[in-house]
Design a protein around this motif. Structure first.
Motif, PDB file in Angstrom:
ATOM      1  N   VAL A   1       0.837  -1.200   0.000  1.00  0.00           N
ATOM      2  CA  VAL A   1       0.000   0.000   0.000  1.00  0.00           C
ATOM      3  C   VAL A   1       0.874   1.253   0.000  1.00  0.00           C
ATOM      4  O   VAL A   1       0.581   2.224  -0.699  1.00  0.00           O
ATOM      5  N   PHE A   2       1.963   1.252   0.769  1.00  0.00           N
ATOM      6  CA  PHE A   2       2.836   2.429   0.821  1.00  0.00           C
ATOM      7  C   PHE A   2       3.478   2.700  -0.537  1.00  0.00           C
ATOM      8  O   PHE A   2       3.460   3.840  -1.021  1.00  0.00           O
ATOM      9  N   VAL A   3       4.023   1.690  -1.151  1.00  0.00           N
ATOM     10  CA  VAL A   3       4.657   1.878  -2.466  1.00  0.00           C
ATOM     11  C   VAL A   3       3.613   2.319  -3.489  1.00  0.00           C
ATOM     12  O   VAL A   3       3.859   3.230  -4.292  1.00  0.00           O
ATOM     13  N   GLY A   4       2.446   1.702  -3.463  1.00  0.00           N
ATOM     14  CA  GLY A   4       1.377   2.110  -4.368  1.00  0.00           C
ATOM     15  C   GLY A   4       0.944   3.548  -4.128  1.00  0.00           C
ATOM     16  O   GLY A   4       0.673   4.299  -5.074  1.00  0.00           O
ATOM     17  N   SER A   5       0.886   3.950  -2.866  1.00  0.00           N
ATOM     18  CA  SER A   5       0.514   5.327  -2.534  1.00  0.00           C
ATOM     19  C   SER A   5       1.552   6.315  -3.030  1.00  0.00           C
ATOM     20  O   SER A   5       1.205   7.364  -3.588  1.00  0.00           O
ATOM     21  N   VAL A   6       2.821   6.003  -2.824  1.00  0.00           N
ATOM     22  CA  VAL A   6       3.890   6.902  -3.286  1.00  0.00           C
ATOM     23  C   VAL A   6       3.837   7.041  -4.804  1.00  0.00           C
ATOM     24  O   VAL A   6       3.907   8.157  -5.343  1.00  0.00           O
ATOM     25  N   LEU A   7       3.692   5.920  -5.493  1.00  0.00           N
ATOM     26  CA  LEU A   7       3.635   5.982  -6.959  1.00  0.00           C
ATOM     27  C   LEU A   7       2.399   6.737  -7.444  1.00  0.00           C
ATOM     28  O   LEU A   7       2.486   7.570  -8.355  1.00  0.00           O
ATOM     29  N   SER A   8       1.255   6.470  -6.842  1.00  0.00           N
ATOM     30  CA  SER A   8       0.010   7.120  -7.267  1.00  0.00           C
ATOM     31  C   SER A   8       0.037   8.617  -7.004  1.00  0.00           C
ATOM     32  O   SER A   8      -0.255   9.422  -7.899  1.00  0.00           O
TER      33      SER A   8
ATOM     34  N   PRO B   1       8.575  18.951  -1.487  1.00  0.00           N
ATOM     35  CA  PRO B   1       7.559  18.133  -2.170  1.00  0.00           C
ATOM     36  C   PRO B   1       7.711  16.636  -1.902  1.00  0.00           C
ATOM     37  O   PRO B   1       6.708  15.920  -1.761  1.00  0.00           O
ATOM     38  N   GLN B   2       8.948  16.167  -1.800  1.00  0.00           N
ATOM     39  CA  GLN B   2       9.152  14.744  -1.500  1.00  0.00           C
ATOM     40  C   GLN B   2       8.705  14.416  -0.080  1.00  0.00           C
ATOM     41  O   GLN B   2       8.087  13.371   0.157  1.00  0.00           O
ATOM     42  N   VAL B   3       9.006  15.301   0.854  1.00  0.00           N
ATOM     43  CA  VAL B   3       8.579  15.085   2.242  1.00  0.00           C
ATOM     44  C   VAL B   3       7.058  15.065   2.315  1.00  0.00           C
ATOM     45  O   VAL B   3       6.466  14.215   2.984  1.00  0.00           O
ATOM     46  N   ALA B   4       6.403  15.990   1.611  1.00  0.00           N
ATOM     47  CA  ALA B   4       4.940  16.018   1.588  1.00  0.00           C
ATOM     48  C   ALA B   4       4.376  14.747   0.949  1.00  0.00           C
ATOM     49  O   ALA B   4       3.386  14.186   1.431  1.00  0.00           O
ATOM     50  N   LEU B   5       4.998  14.296  -0.131  1.00  0.00           N
ATOM     51  CA  LEU B   5       4.566  13.071  -0.799  1.00  0.00           C
ATOM     52  C   LEU B   5       4.640  11.881   0.150  1.00  0.00           C
ATOM     53  O   LEU B   5       3.689  11.099   0.261  1.00  0.00           O
ATOM     54  N   PHE B   6       5.762  11.743   0.849  1.00  0.00           N
ATOM     55  CA  PHE B   6       5.898  10.637   1.800  1.00  0.00           C
ATOM     56  C   PHE B   6       4.887  10.755   2.932  1.00  0.00           C
ATOM     57  O   PHE B   6       4.311   9.756   3.376  1.00  0.00           O
ATOM     58  N   GLY B   7       4.655  11.976   3.407  1.00  0.00           N
ATOM     59  CA  GLY B   7       3.690  12.177   4.489  1.00  0.00           C
ATOM     60  C   GLY B   7       2.294  11.759   4.094  1.00  0.00           C
ATOM     61  O   GLY B   7       1.587  11.063   4.847  1.00  0.00           O
ATOM     62  N   VAL B   8       1.858  12.164   2.905  1.00  0.00           N
ATOM     63  CA  VAL B   8       0.525  11.792   2.421  1.00  0.00           C
ATOM     64  C   VAL B   8       0.451  10.284   2.186  1.00  0.00           C
ATOM     65  O   VAL B   8      -0.564   9.644   2.498  1.00  0.00           O
ATOM     66  N   ALA B   9       1.509   9.702   1.667  1.00  0.00           N
ATOM     67  CA  ALA B   9       1.522   8.254   1.428  1.00  0.00           C
ATOM     68  C   ALA B   9       1.456   7.481   2.745  1.00  0.00           C
ATOM     69  O   ALA B   9       0.743   6.472   2.844  1.00  0.00           O
ATOM     70  N   TYR B  10       2.191   7.945   3.764  1.00  0.00           N
ATOM     71  CA  TYR B  10       2.108   7.289   5.075  1.00  0.00           C
ATOM     72  C   TYR B  10       0.695   7.410   5.643  1.00  0.00           C
ATOM     73  O   TYR B  10       0.159   6.452   6.203  1.00  0.00           O
ATOM     74  N   LEU B  11       0.089   8.581   5.502  1.00  0.00           N
ATOM     75  CA  LEU B  11      -1.253   8.789   6.020  1.00  0.00           C
ATOM     76  C   LEU B  11      -2.258   7.847   5.345  1.00  0.00           C
ATOM     77  O   LEU B  11      -3.060   7.193   6.022  1.00  0.00           O
ATOM     78  N   LEU B  12      -2.209   7.770   4.030  1.00  0.00           N
ATOM     79  CA  LEU B  12      -3.112   6.869   3.322  1.00  0.00           C
ATOM     80  C   LEU B  12      -2.846   5.412   3.693  1.00  0.00           C
ATOM     81  O   LEU B  12      -3.783   4.620   3.860  1.00  0.00           O
ATOM     82  N   THR B  13      -1.592   5.052   3.870  1.00  0.00           N
ATOM     83  CA  THR B  13      -1.242   3.683   4.254  1.00  0.00           C
ATOM     84  C   THR B  13      -1.810   3.339   5.624  1.00  0.00           C
ATOM     85  O   THR B  13      -2.372   2.257   5.814  1.00  0.00           O
ATOM     86  N   VAL B  14      -1.680   4.261   6.567  1.00  0.00           N
ATOM     87  CA  VAL B  14      -2.225   4.017   7.905  1.00  0.00           C
ATOM     88  C   VAL B  14      -3.740   3.860   7.842  1.00  0.00           C
ATOM     89  O   VAL B  14      -4.309   2.975   8.498  1.00  0.00           O
ATOM     90  N   VAL B  15      -4.404   4.685   7.053  1.00  0.00           N
ATOM     91  CA  VAL B  15      -5.860   4.595   6.947  1.00  0.00           C
ATOM     92  C   VAL B  15      -6.269   3.264   6.323  1.00  0.00           C
ATOM     93  O   VAL B  15      -7.129   2.553   6.861  1.00  0.00           O
ATOM     94  N   ILE B  16      -5.657   2.906   5.202  1.00  0.00           N
ATOM     95  CA  ILE B  16      -6.063   1.678   4.495  1.00  0.00           C
ATOM     96  C   ILE B  16      -5.727   0.432   5.304  1.00  0.00           C
ATOM     97  O   ILE B  16      -6.584  -0.432   5.520  1.00  0.00           O
ATOM     98  N   VAL B  17      -4.506   0.330   5.769  1.00  0.00           N
ATOM     99  CA  VAL B  17      -4.103  -0.873   6.514  1.00  0.00           C
ATOM    100  C   VAL B  17      -4.780  -0.890   7.891  1.00  0.00           C
ATOM    101  O   VAL B  17      -5.163  -1.956   8.377  1.00  0.00           O
TER     102      VAL B  17
END
Length: 127
Positions: free
Chosen positions: A76-83, A106-122
């Protein structure tokens, strides 16, 4: 009597895969924190990532933590980062914004949003 090689090979493979999975999750966070505090040292990021991944791999092999949950989290994290990276790139290209190549925000923001989505989904999955 069992062969020690037959007994240790699956545990070694599990340990290596767990180490790589945890490193994939921890490395962006360590890099982001290092960037935000202003001291980007690739050797320090690698050392902290390695120590955390090594320490976290044992409970995954011993069975205290779920390797299935780790695999889903990494996926989910890798998919979130790519998406989000693709969406962000398209938005930047279409809008005409200028982003400096050496600006890590921008990279820090990207990782932050990806972590957030990963926590929500998982988190919803294992609730």
């Amino acid at each position: 009597m069992s062969d020690p090689v037959d007994d240790s090979l699956p545990a070694t493979v599990d340990f290596v895969l767990s180490f790589v999975g945890v490193a994939m999750l921890v490395s962006p966070a360590v890099w982001s924190v290092s960037t935000l505090i202003g001291s980007v040292s690739s050797s320090a990021v690698g050392l902290v990532t390695g120590v955390v991944a090594f320490g976290a791999a044992y409970p995954l092999v011993a069975g205290d933590w779920s390797r299935d949950a780790l695999g889903e989290t990494v996926f989910v994290f890798v998919g979130s980062v790519l998406s989000f990276g693709l969406v962000g790139a398209v938005v930047i290209a279409v809008s005409g914004w200028q982003v400096a190549g050496n600006d890590p925000r921008p990279q820090v923001a990207l990782f932050g949003v990806a972590y957030l989505l990963t926590v929500v989904i998982v988190g919803l999955r294992y609730r």
